[in-house]
Enzyme design. Structure first.
Site, PDB file in Angstrom:
ATOM      1  N   LYS B  80       0.852  -1.200   0.000  1.00 45.08           N
ATOM      2  CA  LYS B  80       0.000   0.000   0.000  1.00 45.08           C
ATOM      3  C   LYS B  80       0.880   1.239   0.000  1.00 45.08           C
ATOM      4  CE  LYS B  80      -3.919   1.978   2.590  1.00 45.08           C
ATOM      5  NZ  LYS B  80      -4.767   1.834   3.803  1.00 45.08           N
ATOM      6  N   SER B 155      -9.789   1.692   2.891  1.00 45.69           N
ATOM      7  CA  SER B 155      -8.923   2.468   2.041  1.00 45.69           C
ATOM      8  C   SER B 155      -7.876   1.649   1.277  1.00 45.69           C
ATOM      9  CB  SER B 155      -8.204   3.531   2.870  1.00 45.69           C
ATOM     10  OG  SER B 155      -7.314   2.927   3.792  1.00 45.69           O
ATOM     11  N   SER B 179      -9.914  -0.647   7.136  1.00 50.40           N
ATOM     12  CA  SER B 179      -9.316  -0.416   5.813  1.00 50.40           C
ATOM     13  C   SER B 179      -8.566  -1.601   5.220  1.00 50.40           C
ATOM     14  CB  SER B 179      -8.368   0.786   5.857  1.00 50.40           C
ATOM     15  OG  SER B 179      -9.102   1.980   5.770  1.00 50.40           O
TER      16      SER B 179
END
Lengths: 96, 498
Positions: B80, B155, B179
């Site tokens: 990420k 997210s 997330s």
């Protein structure tokens, strides 16, 4: 719960956000709506309840006062928007 | 015969060790897969193809020379874009950090490198990890491989989509209010939020420091255990890292859940949960019962206050954490047409942050400001205590709690963008775990109208072994985790390669 435009202006200043007029109007509307939903927590009985800021039983973490490898000034300045020698260059803080 | 990008981490490690395949073959297969599907899915902000191939060839050379190799040697993974990678730009999917190149690696990144894993790229996310759809990326939305008109969740939507579609064998995300687990649920991947303090946060760009935790995505519990074995553990660079021994998570996968006490929180089966989601969870509970687990009802009475408490605490912490973006040391800096330092800072932040980030900074600053602190922030921290006590009590009776990860399956792009609070409600069942600090996993539980449904298993603090054991046992009894999305053909021309 609704908040007024003056509060939005004040909070934007505290948060250092130069919002446009359109953003200020939208923020006022959206924050009011969000606060309306959030106000449900007033219903929880917390009269005998301590606050939890952090879930770990945290204590200060101490380390030996010994030097160890770290980034060089050149590495740290590589992302600087503006620099002068080994310094970050910024706008004047005080009147000239 | 399965394509190389369809192998599990366990299978790939076997084949690599037996020299049936090389790390270069495996990495090339994933880079080719990225090339083939990225125009439709868009999981990545940055693909590090050259670095990846060089590292893979290095692994092969070391293997050829009989050198000792790490436990993930040659395994292609995605990171990420909230995790600092030395020399590789790390954007947080924000204009603010669009050109930021970190001078150091996050601890999880250096642990993965040390273990021989190969990073194929940095994945798209909601800006600064704030959102539940990856639509808040300042660059582009990521699409759900199961239906390109739908969001992958967020997210960590890019990390979830990349694993779901075979662009990487596993990935890392960060979970502040769901997330990792929610995008895992929406993309049919295994997604673990470890106990707060289990995985070092050093080098994770901070959103809400008392809630943030890094966790893995994988296509099986076993593969997630492989990743946890490398990323978990004490780190002196994170003062909230917990100094206790790391178990061997692979050894926990006994396949046996006989006598495991599973609690069903009644507050997780309320109005708002889609019937198709509820049906899958009910079926899963029966599956566990069939495997010999003991099922019972439990109550987490303060669940209804979770979202409200979270949307005070997380924005409050974010407003403090994001104060560092002042246009001085790194990141975007507005220099034209501004007179002084304060104006530079305020203009930099107004132009560098997107709408959701600004909304949360405003909300958090308001909640912490004079006159409102007691009614909002302090109250929310007391509610946090109540939510933690709910879990403490439940875990006196049960080893694991079970429920839906998300009340709905993946929703359409733009469906919830105009109503921030509707978006916040996606995380109603994931948020309480971040507030209490314990661990939880989302695993493929089944499908509703062809879309994946995530099953959430919640464990007590440091209960990751139990979660992985239960997940692995469920995978032995079902085949949901083995299914691949039938990616529709190209809808639009691929984006030009950078």
């Amino acid at each position: 719960m609704s908040i007024d435009r003056k509060t939005v202006d004040h909070v934007a200043l505290l948060a250092r956000l130069a919002l446009t007029d359109v953003e200020r109007a939208r923020t006022q509307e959206q924050l009011s709506a969000i606060l309306e939903h959030i106000s449900v927590i007033a219903e929880a009985d917390t009269s005998q309840v301590p606050a939890t800021a952090h879930i770990l039983p945290l204590e200060n973490v101490m380390t030996a006062d010994k030097s160890r490898p770290s980034c060089t000034p050149e590495e740290l300045l590589a992302n600087a928007p503006a620099r002068e020698g080994e310094y970050f260059r910024v706008r004047a803080v005080l009147e000239e | 015969m399965a394509e190389l990008w369809q192998l599990s981490i366990s299978e790939a490690l076997d084949k690599l060790a037996r020299r049936e395949i090389s790390a270069a073959d495996l990495t090339r297969a994933h880079l080719d897969r990225i090339e083939a599907v990225e125009g439709r899915v868009r999981s990545f902000v940055t693909v590090t193809d050259q670095d990846a191939m060089r590292e893979a060839e290095q692994i092969d050379r070391m293997r050829g020379e009989g050198e000792a190799l790490g436990p993930l040697a040659g395994i292609p993974l995605a990171l990420k874009d909230v995790l600092c990678t030395k020399g590789v730009r790390t954007t947080c999917s924000s204009r603010m950090l669009e050109h930021f190149v970190p001078p150091y690696d996050a601890t999880v990144v250096s642990r993965l490198r040390q273990a021989g894993a190969i990073a194929v790229g940095k994945t798209n996310m909601d800006e600064f990890a704030m959102g539940s759809s990856t639509e808040n990326s300042a660059f582009f939305p990521t699409r759900n491989p199961w239906d390109l008109d739908r969001v992958p969740g967020g997210s960590s939507g890019g990390s979830a989509a990349a694993v779901a579609v075979g662009e990487a064998m596993g990935s890392l995300g960060s979970d502040t209010g769901g997330s990792v687990r929610q995008p895992g649920a929406l993309t049919n991947t295994v997604a673990l939020k470890p106990t707060y303090g289990r995985v070092s946060r050093f080098g994770l760009i901070a959103f809400a420091s008392s809630l943030d935790q890094i966790g893995p995505f994988a296509r099986s519990a076993r593969d997630a255990a492989h990743l946890m074995n490398v990323i978990a553990g004490y780190d002196r660079l994170d003062s909230t890292s917990v100094n206790r021994p790391t178990p061997d998570y692979l050894a926990a996968l006994t396949g046996d859940v006989k006598g495991l006490r599973i609690g069903v929180p009644k507050e997780y089966f309320v109005e708002g949960v889609e019937p198709g989601v509820k049906q899958v969870v009910d079926e899963a509970i029966k599956t566990f019962e069939g495997l010999g687990a003991e099922i019972g009802e439990v109550s987490l009475p303060h669940t209804r206050y979770g979202v409200a408490a979270y949307y005070i605490i997380a924005p409050a912490e974010c407003s403090a954490n994001l104060a560092r973006y002042d246009g001085v040391k790194y990141g975007f800096s507005a220099r034209d047409g501004v007179q002084d330092l304060v104006q530079t800072t305020a203009t930099t932040r107004a132009k560098g942050f997107g709408p959701e980030v600004k909304r949360r900074i405003m909300l958090g600053t308001y909640a912490l400001s004079a006159g409102y602190y007691d009614a909002y922030y302090l109250k929310a921290e007391k509610v946090r205590t109540l939510i933690k006590r709910d879990f403490d009590k439940a875990f006196e009776q049960f080893d694991v709690l079970i429920g839906p990860t998300s009340p709905t399956v993946a929703f359409k792009l733009n469906e919830k963008l105009s109503d921030p609070y509707a978006m916040y409600l996606n995380d109603v069942f994931t948020i309480p775990v971040n507030l209490a600090g314990n661990c939880a996993i989302s695993i493929p539980g089944g499908f509703s109208d062809g879309l994946p449904v995530g099953l959430q298993l919640i464990g007590p603090s440091f209960g990751e072994e139990t979660l992985l054991r239960a997940s692995d046992a469920f995978e032995h009894a079902t085949d949901f985790h083995t299914r691949w999305p039938a990616l529709p053909q190209q809808k639009r021309p691929p984006r030009a390669r950078k």
